[in-house]
Design a protein around this motif. Structure first.
Motif, short mmCIF file in Angstrom:
data_model
loop_
_atom_site.label_atom_id
_atom_site.label_comp_id
_atom_site.label_asym_id
_atom_site.label_seq_id
_atom_site.Cartn_x
_atom_site.Cartn_y
_atom_site.Cartn_z
N THR A 97 -6.15 8.41 2.85
CA THR A 97 -6.28 7.78 1.53
C THR A 97 -4.94 7.14 1.13
O THR A 97 -3.88 7.76 1.27
CB THR A 97 -6.68 8.81 0.47
OG1 THR A 97 -7.93 9.42 0.85
CG2 THR A 97 -6.81 8.17 -0.90
N PHE A 98 -5.01 5.93 0.65
CA PHE A 98 -3.79 5.23 0.19
C PHE A 98 -4.16 4.40 -1.05
O PHE A 98 -5.32 4.29 -1.43
CB PHE A 98 -3.21 4.36 1.30
CG PHE A 98 -4.16 3.33 1.84
CD1 PHE A 98 -4.18 2.03 1.32
CD2 PHE A 98 -5.05 3.66 2.87
CE1 PHE A 98 -5.06 1.09 1.82
CE2 PHE A 98 -5.92 2.71 3.36
CZ PHE A 98 -5.94 1.42 2.84
N PHE A 99 -3.15 3.82 -1.65
CA PHE A 99 -3.34 3.08 -2.91
C PHE A 99 -2.70 1.69 -2.79
O PHE A 99 -1.50 1.57 -2.51
CB PHE A 99 -2.71 3.86 -4.07
CG PHE A 99 -3.33 5.21 -4.28
CD1 PHE A 99 -4.41 5.36 -5.15
CD2 PHE A 99 -2.86 6.33 -3.59
CE1 PHE A 99 -5.00 6.60 -5.33
CE2 PHE A 99 -3.45 7.56 -3.77
CZ PHE A 99 -4.51 7.70 -4.64
N ARG A 100 -3.57 0.70 -2.98
CA ARG A 100 -3.09 -0.69 -2.92
C ARG A 100 -2.53 -1.10 -4.30
O ARG A 100 -3.15 -0.83 -5.32
CB ARG A 100 -4.22 -1.64 -2.55
CG ARG A 100 -4.80 -1.42 -1.17
CD ARG A 100 -5.72 -2.59 -0.84
NE ARG A 100 -6.33 -2.44 0.48
CZ ARG A 100 -7.57 -2.03 0.70
NH1 ARG A 100 -8.35 -1.72 -0.34
NH2 ARG A 100 -8.05 -1.93 1.92
N LEU A 101 -1.34 -1.76 -4.26
CA LEU A 101 -0.76 -2.32 -5.49
C LEU A 101 -1.07 -3.82 -5.53
O LEU A 101 -0.63 -4.56 -4.64
CB LEU A 101 0.75 -2.09 -5.53
CG LEU A 101 1.49 -2.75 -6.71
CD1 LEU A 101 0.98 -2.23 -8.04
CD2 LEU A 101 3.00 -2.54 -6.58
N ALA A 158 0.87 -1.18 0.00
CA ALA A 158 0.00 0.00 0.00
C ALA A 158 0.90 1.23 0.00
O ALA A 158 1.88 1.29 0.76
CB ALA A 158 -0.91 -0.02 1.21
N PHE A 159 0.57 2.24 -0.84
CA PHE A 159 1.45 3.38 -1.05
C PHE A 159 0.64 4.68 -1.04
O PHE A 159 -0.57 4.69 -1.18
CB PHE A 159 2.20 3.21 -2.38
CG PHE A 159 2.95 1.91 -2.47
CD1 PHE A 159 4.23 1.79 -1.96
CD2 PHE A 159 2.35 0.78 -3.04
CE1 PHE A 159 4.91 0.58 -2.02
CE2 PHE A 159 3.03 -0.42 -3.10
CZ PHE A 159 4.31 -0.52 -2.59
N GLU A 160 1.32 5.79 -0.88
CA GLU A 160 0.68 7.09 -0.71
C GLU A 160 0.16 7.67 -2.01
O GLU A 160 -0.69 8.57 -2.00
CB GLU A 160 1.66 8.07 -0.07
CG GLU A 160 2.06 7.70 1.35
CD GLU A 160 2.99 8.73 1.98
OE1 GLU A 160 3.37 9.68 1.25
OE2 GLU A 160 3.31 8.59 3.17
N SER A 161 0.69 7.20 -3.16
CA SER A 161 0.24 7.75 -4.44
C SER A 161 0.33 6.67 -5.52
O SER A 161 1.08 5.69 -5.37
CB SER A 161 1.09 8.96 -4.83
OG SER A 161 2.41 8.55 -5.13
N GLU A 215 -7.56 2.50 -5.14
CA GLU A 215 -7.64 3.54 -4.11
C GLU A 215 -8.48 3.05 -2.94
O GLU A 215 -9.52 2.41 -3.12
CB GLU A 215 -8.25 4.81 -4.70
CG GLU A 215 -8.30 5.97 -3.72
CD GLU A 215 -8.88 7.23 -4.35
OE1 GLU A 215 -9.14 8.20 -3.60
OE2 GLU A 215 -9.06 7.24 -5.60
N ALA A 216 -8.02 3.36 -1.73
CA ALA A 216 -8.76 2.95 -0.53
C ALA A 216 -8.62 4.04 0.54
O ALA A 216 -7.68 4.84 0.51
CB ALA A 216 -8.21 1.62 -0.01
N VAL A 217 -9.60 4.07 1.48
CA VAL A 217 -9.61 5.06 2.57
C VAL A 217 -9.75 4.32 3.88
O VAL A 217 -10.62 3.45 4.03
CB VAL A 217 -10.74 6.08 2.41
CG1 VAL A 217 -10.74 7.08 3.58
CG2 VAL A 217 -10.63 6.81 1.08
N SER A 218 -8.90 4.68 4.84
CA SER A 218 -8.98 4.04 6.16
C SER A 218 -8.55 5.07 7.21
O SER A 218 -7.46 5.65 7.11
CB SER A 218 -8.07 2.81 6.21
OG SER A 218 -8.09 2.23 7.50
N GLY A 219 -9.47 5.31 8.23
CA GLY A 219 -9.15 6.27 9.29
C GLY A 219 -8.96 7.67 8.77
O GLY A 219 -8.13 8.41 9.32
N GLY A 220 -9.68 8.02 7.72
CA GLY A 220 -9.56 9.35 7.15
C GLY A 220 -8.33 9.52 6.28
O GLY A 220 -8.05 10.64 5.81
#
Length: 295
Positions: free
Chosen positions: A260-264, A222-225, A253-258
């Motif tokens: 946003t991150f990006f799953r590879l 999971a990455f920031e962009s 794209e996913a959201v957790s605890g406010g």
């Protein structure tokens, strides 16, 4: 012999069992009058004396023991007739004409040079002469040298001057052999095809909405962009290109605890078992990988 001043050398004295005859073998460069010598020897040994003049080969047969090969001298062991050996046979069979290496105990050419002379002549007849134009699998060329026993021909190629060793059975007509330009083009095409096959396929981003439920995937982090996720995919592809093969990447794209991150993720697995095997291979190389199923 010294008292009589005879120009001769005694090689061997051979009596028969009954002592009725004593044969004296001698060497001499010219005719010798040994009548007085025979009279004196007959008086000393009280038997009939026979004088036999021998040459260098016969001397070796009478007194020699072992040759440099470790075996008894052929002339003493089994040869009955000592046929002459020509220098042509020595030149054909030996890479050197050093007298010490091709001469026997008698100082003449070794008798064993005659044993394989016929085979050498047959093999020599199969080889092309030097400066002959021949064809090879790499193009036409000129014969530089040849090896009789191994049946190899050293050929200097016309188009680039390289020297290659070619078995005599692979030589061909110089006018019908492959064209060097065509060979170079084919080699370049084969190299390009091999490089293209070895290069990893470009990654493909798959739309999450297009993946049906129940599809087996693997999550690689999971990455920031999306850009960082793409960089990680490129790194994994470079490291595990053969294992990843033609599998497609998925950046979700996913959201957790406010946050946003990006799953590879990667798709292209037949079932969950194949995805697990894939992850096991990556985990064994200290890479993050989790098998998942789309809900």
């Amino acid at each position: 012999i010294v008292e009589l001043g005879l120009p001769m050398k005694i090689v061997e004295a051979e009596p028969i069992l009954g002592e009725e005859l004593l044969t004296i073998y001698y060497m001499a460069d010219e005719r010798v009058d040994f009548r007085e010598l025979v009279r004196l020897l007959a008086g000393d040994f009280s038997t009939r004396i026979e004088m036999r003049q021998v040459g260098a080969r016969d001397e070796a047969r009478l007194v020699a023991d072992y040759e440099r090969c470790g075996q008894h001298c052929c002339c003493k062991n089994f040869l009955k007739v000592l046929k002459p050996i020509s220098m042509k046979s020595a030149k054909l069979q030996k890479a050197t004409l050093d007298p010490l290496k091709i001469s026997g105990r008698c100082g003449r050419l070794m008798c064993c040079l005659r044993y394989e002379d016929h085979s050498y002549r047959e093999l020599k007849a199969r080889l092309p002469h030097r400066r002959t134009r021949v064809g090879t699998a790499e193009g036409p060329g000129e014969v530089v040298d040849a090896k009789v026993l191994v049946q190899l021909v050293l050929v200097r190629l016309e188009h680039d001057g390289r020297e290659i060793a070619v078995p005599v059975e692979e030589l061909m007509d110089p006018d019908q052999c492959p064209d060097p330009a065509e060979l170079a083009a084919a080699a370049a095409a084969a190299t390009a095809a091999a490089e293209a096959a070895a290069a990893p396929l470009p990654p493909v981003t798959v739309n999450t909405a297009e993946i049906p439920a129940g599809t087996s995937l693997v999550q690689l982090g999971a990455f920031e962009s999306p850009e960082i996720a793409g960089q990680e995919w490129a790194r994994l592809t470079e490291r595990f290109g053969e294992l990843i093969g033609d599998r497609q990447r998925l950046v979700q794209e996913a959201v957790s605890g406010g946050r946003t991150f990006f799953r590879l993720r990667a798709t292209g697995f037949a079932d969950l078992a194949e995805a697990r095997r894939f992850c096991s291979a990556l985990v064994a190389e200290d890479a993050a990988c989790i098998p998942v199923v789309v809900r």
